[in-house]
Design a protein around this motif. Structure first.
Motif, PDB file in Angstrom:
ATOM      1  N   ALA A 147      -8.746  -5.911  20.938  1.00  0.00           N
ATOM      2  CA  ALA A 147      -9.471  -5.765  22.198  1.00  0.00           C
ATOM      3  C   ALA A 147     -10.964  -5.621  21.976  1.00  0.00           C
ATOM      4  CB  ALA A 147      -8.941  -4.559  22.973  1.00  0.00           C
ATOM      5  N   SER A 151     -11.551 -10.441  25.292  1.00  0.00           N
ATOM      6  CA  SER A 151     -11.553  -9.772  26.597  1.00  0.00           C
ATOM      7  C   SER A 151     -10.177  -9.791  27.241  1.00  0.00           C
ATOM      8  CB  SER A 151     -12.569 -10.447  27.510  1.00  0.00           C
ATOM      9  OG  SER A 151     -12.227 -11.807  27.715  1.00  0.00           O
ATOM     10  N   ASP A 152     -10.053  -9.030  28.317  1.00  0.00           N
ATOM     11  CA  ASP A 152      -8.799  -8.922  29.047  1.00  0.00           C
ATOM     12  C   ASP A 152      -9.128  -8.697  30.521  1.00  0.00           C
ATOM     13  OD1 ASP A 152      -6.120  -8.676  29.655  1.00  0.00           O
ATOM     14  OD2 ASP A 152      -5.701  -7.208  28.079  1.00  0.00           O
ATOM     15  N   SER A 153      -8.122  -8.742  31.362  1.00  0.00           N
ATOM     16  CA  SER A 153      -8.337  -8.550  32.799  1.00  0.00           C
ATOM     17  C   SER A 153      -8.543  -7.079  33.154  1.00  0.00           C
ATOM     18  CB  SER A 153      -7.154  -9.117  33.587  1.00  0.00           C
ATOM     19  OG  SER A 153      -5.946  -8.502  33.170  1.00  0.00           O
ATOM     20  N   TYR A 250      -4.543 -14.854  17.948  1.00  0.00           N
ATOM     21  CA  TYR A 250      -5.849 -15.260  18.454  1.00  0.00           C
ATOM     22  C   TYR A 250      -6.493 -16.400  17.656  1.00  0.00           C
ATOM     23  CZ  TYR A 250      -5.560 -10.812  20.962  1.00  0.00           C
ATOM     24  OH  TYR A 250      -5.164  -9.775  21.776  1.00  0.00           O
TER      25      TYR A 250
END
Length: 269
Positions: A147, A151-153, A250
């Motif tokens: 992380a 990125s993430d929501s 990733y």
């Protein structure tokens, strides 16, 4: 056996999951281990399990949000074993109910995570480094996260805090390398700790499986073995690095899994 023989290790957040795996493996390979955790009873149980298997470990209470508690854990380690040569800064966390997108996140949660996830790493290193210098060197390992790179929501504060851990690792490595102190990090992807197994539904695990390069999920020992390597002299020429342990999740174009599914369906027609 004996990969970290004679070393003294403080493992924060060592009562369960990645910390427990790391503490167990370090002790198995000859280190004297101090398990520091907010869950003192869990830390004591972990130490007892290690001792019953022929290792050497003790437990100490740690509130990673408080400077004096972090210092006390380092001081306890030195009082118990005379020095500290390995520090695994492993405490961290988030709250998915509060750590949301940047508009809607709880700002108190932002402050809490920066304190727990980043400042605890700074303070653990701050208090351990003088002892490591006296000992002639040492190894500091910090738990970052994927992380911190992607990125993430949601989990905005968590991701920002782990990105800070990545860069703090590099800064500390640059500043104390001449003192023979190596500082590295480990960035886990999805790791099936007991907490993850208990809280992640099968459908969510299938989503992660779809995007892993490898056909299986990570286990706590995958991180523990990386920590063991970084604590040992096998990694004596590695510093300022953050090793990504994430099953190849990733590494590829994010459309690969969906593209392969599309091709398979087309070929089946």
């Amino acid at each position: 056996m004996g990969r970290v023989q004679g070393k003294v290790a403080l493992v924060t957040g060592g009562a369960s999951g990645i910390g427990l795996s790391s503490a167990t493996l370090l002790a198995k390979e000859g280190a004297k281990v101090v398990i520091a955790d907010y869950n003192l009873e869990g830390a004591k149980a972990a130490a007892e399990a290690i001792n019953s298997q022929g290792g050497e470990a003790v437990a100490v209470f740690l509130d990673a949000s408080k400077e004096d508690s972090i210092k006390a854990a380092v001081d306890f380690t030195v009082e118990q074993y005379g020095t500290i040569t390995v520090l695994f800064n492993n405490v961290g966390g988030t709250n998915l109910q509060k750590d949301l997108d940047v508009v809607n996140m709880d700002l108190d949660e932002w402050d809490r995570l920066m304190n727990m996830n980043v400042k605890s790493v700074l303070l653990g290193s701050r208090f351990a480094i003088p002892h490591m210098i006296k000992a002639g060197g040492g190894s500091i390992i910090n738990t970052a996260s994927m992380a911190g790179f992607f990125s993430d929501s949601v989990r905005s504060a968590y991701g920002a805090s782990k990105a800070a851990v990545v860069n703090l690792t590099k800064y500390t490595a640059s500043q104390y390398g001449k003192d023979k102190i190596r500082v590295n990090g480990v960035a886990p992807g999805l790791i099936l700790t007991p907490a993850a197994k208990n809280n992640m539904p099968g459908e969510l695990l299938e989503i992660f499986s779809k995007f892993h390069a490898l056909p299986y999920h990570g286990e706590a020992d995958d991180i523990g073995n990386t920590v063991l390597f970084l604590a040992s002299d096998e990694s004596k020429f590695i510093t300022g690095q953050v090793i990504q342990v994430e099953g190849g999740h990733y590494i590829g174009n994010p459309t690969i899994a969906d593209f392969n599914e599309y091709v398979a369906k087309a070929q089946a027609k």
